[in-house]
Scaffold this active site. Structure first.
Site, PDB file in Angstrom:
ATOM      1  N   GLU A  11       0.879  -1.251  -0.015  1.00 32.37           N
ATOM      2  CA  GLU A  11       0.004   0.086  -0.067  1.00 32.37           C
ATOM      3  C   GLU A  11       0.892   1.288  -0.135  1.00 32.37           C
ATOM      4  OE1 GLU A  11      -2.544   2.435  -0.570  1.00 32.37           O
ATOM      5  OE2 GLU A  11      -3.645   0.612  -0.016  1.00 32.37           O
ATOM      6  N   ASP A  29      -7.683   0.856  -8.698  1.00 37.01           N
ATOM      7  CA  ASP A  29      -8.350   2.073  -9.240  1.00 37.01           C
ATOM      8  C   ASP A  29      -8.772   1.875 -10.942  1.00 37.01           C
ATOM      9  OD1 ASP A  29      -8.857   4.895 -10.565  1.00 37.01           O
ATOM     10  OD2 ASP A  29      -7.878   5.542  -8.846  1.00 37.01           O
ATOM     11  N   LYS A  55     -11.332   6.981 -17.587  1.00 33.68           N
ATOM     12  CA  LYS A  55     -11.105   7.968 -18.730  1.00 33.68           C
ATOM     13  C   LYS A  55     -10.109   7.330 -19.530  1.00 33.68           C
ATOM     14  CE  LYS A  55     -12.491  12.136 -16.501  1.00 33.68           C
ATOM     15  NZ  LYS A  55     -13.746  12.095 -17.375  1.00 33.68           N
ATOM     16  N   THR A 112     -15.848  -5.696   2.140  1.00 36.51           N
ATOM     17  CA  THR A 112     -15.520  -4.344   2.683  1.00 36.51           C
ATOM     18  C   THR A 112     -16.475  -3.181   2.758  1.00 36.51           C
ATOM     19  OG1 THR A 112     -14.467  -3.737   0.741  1.00 36.51           O
ATOM     20  CG2 THR A 112     -13.121  -5.129   2.089  1.00 36.51           C
ATOM     21  N   SER A 113     -16.055  -2.210   3.353  1.00 39.30           N
ATOM     22  CA  SER A 113     -16.832  -0.878   3.106  1.00 39.30           C
ATOM     23  C   SER A 113     -16.984  -0.239   1.753  1.00 39.30           C
ATOM     24  CB  SER A 113     -16.522   0.293   4.362  1.00 39.30           C
ATOM     25  OG  SER A 113     -15.201   0.555   4.158  1.00 39.30           O
TER      26      SER A 113
END
Length: 303
Positions: A149, A199, A203, A281-282
């Site tokens: 991360e 992610d 675009k 997960t949230s």
């Protein structure tokens, strides 16, 4: 890990003017960046441009687009305490080359030294707030887990969750994932690789930033043991199709759930069932509330 305030030399530079607005808007709209910013006023930064007068810039830093946009590292009091308590023993100290998320090409991860034992290794790329990896580590203490991360607030939240759960089989590296797979991890050293909700960079002009690509598939094949699994999930249908096409074409992987190639008219074919080991997960809950359907894919590393 050495803590410091990033300088212009080790913080990715602002994106070109014609992309800056799109990057900021996409960060808010896409929802698939791993860790939300703690302060809405924090500025996003794009890929590193180099040219600071500090010598030649390695190719990794001026020709390869980052798959993430760097946000601020400020911590709340609760996260700061978790960082102070757990980072010295849970966050790996990694030698850098130029940026504070880079990995020196000569650095090799010693899993036995980091975990104090030899055990199967699971690597999660983009661990976000740590919900998935901490849950898995608690459920399966016989395996070791390395979370990759870049966002310090997310890492701090992961450390907090791990401390509360009492798990000691999770370590974290704050680094750019392709460099971790290319330099830090030894060949055939990983039993499972997870990439959950990267992610989507939806675009067209940002597709070059997507993590899942033929080059990344080569790196994944490098670190996975023969027979090792690569688990992926995304809530963006178009990105799911791209993932499927990229990995079906990767010569060192086989799709464990093959079938007709999924397309817009037949979006439900070719997907793996939702993996029961991936905790809800949230983030995934919010995606479902927004009407997006998460897609799972599972591939096996061929001998």
């Amino acid at each position: 890990m050495t803590e410091h305030t990033p300088s212009p030399a080790d913080t990715p530079a602002e994106p070109p003017a014609d992309e800056a607005a799109d990057v900021s808007a996409e960060e808010g709209a896409a929802g698939s960046a791993e860790t939300p910013s703690e302060d809405p006023a924090e500025e996003a930064a794009g890929e590193h441009a180099g040219g600071t007068g500090q010598g030649p810039v390695p190719e990794a830093f001026h020709r390869r687009p980052y798959s993430f946009v760097r946000r601020g590292d400020r911590l709340t009091a609760r996260r700061q305490k978790a960082w102070d308590d757990w980072a010295p023993t849970r966050v790996l100290d990694v030698p850098r080359v130029r940026t504070d998320t880079s990995v020196h090409p000569d650095h090799e991860f010693d899993a036995a030294a980091a975990f104090g034992r030899e055990a199967p290794l699971v690597v999660e790329v983009g661990s976000g707030l740590g919900e998935a990896v901490v849950h898995a580590a608690a459920q399966d203490p016989a395996r070791d887990y390395l979370a990759v991360e870049v966002y310090k607030p997310g890492i701090a939240d992961l450390l907090l969750k791990a401390g509360q759960a009492g798990v000691d089989n999770v370590r974290v590296v704050q680094a750019n994932a392709p460099e971790v797979l290319e330099h830090m991890l030894a060949p055939a050293s990983v039993d499972e690789l997870w990439v959950f909700f990267p992610d989507p960079w939806h675009k067209t002009r940002h597709h070059k930033r997507r993590l899942v690509s033929p080059a990344f598939a080569d790196l994944a094949a490098r670190v996975l043991v023969p027979g090792g699994l690569w688990r992926l999930a995304t809530d963006w249908q178009e990105y799911a199709l791209v993932m499927r096409e990229v990995l079906d074409a990767a010569p060192r992987f086989e799709n464990l759930h093959p079938g007709p190639l999924a397309d817009d008219e037949h979006p439900d074919v070719g997907w793996a069932p939702r993996w029961e080991g991936r905790v809800l997960t949230s983030f995934e809950r919010k995606a479902q509330e927004a009407g997006r359907v998460p897609r799972d894919l599972t591939y096996r590393r061929l001998p």
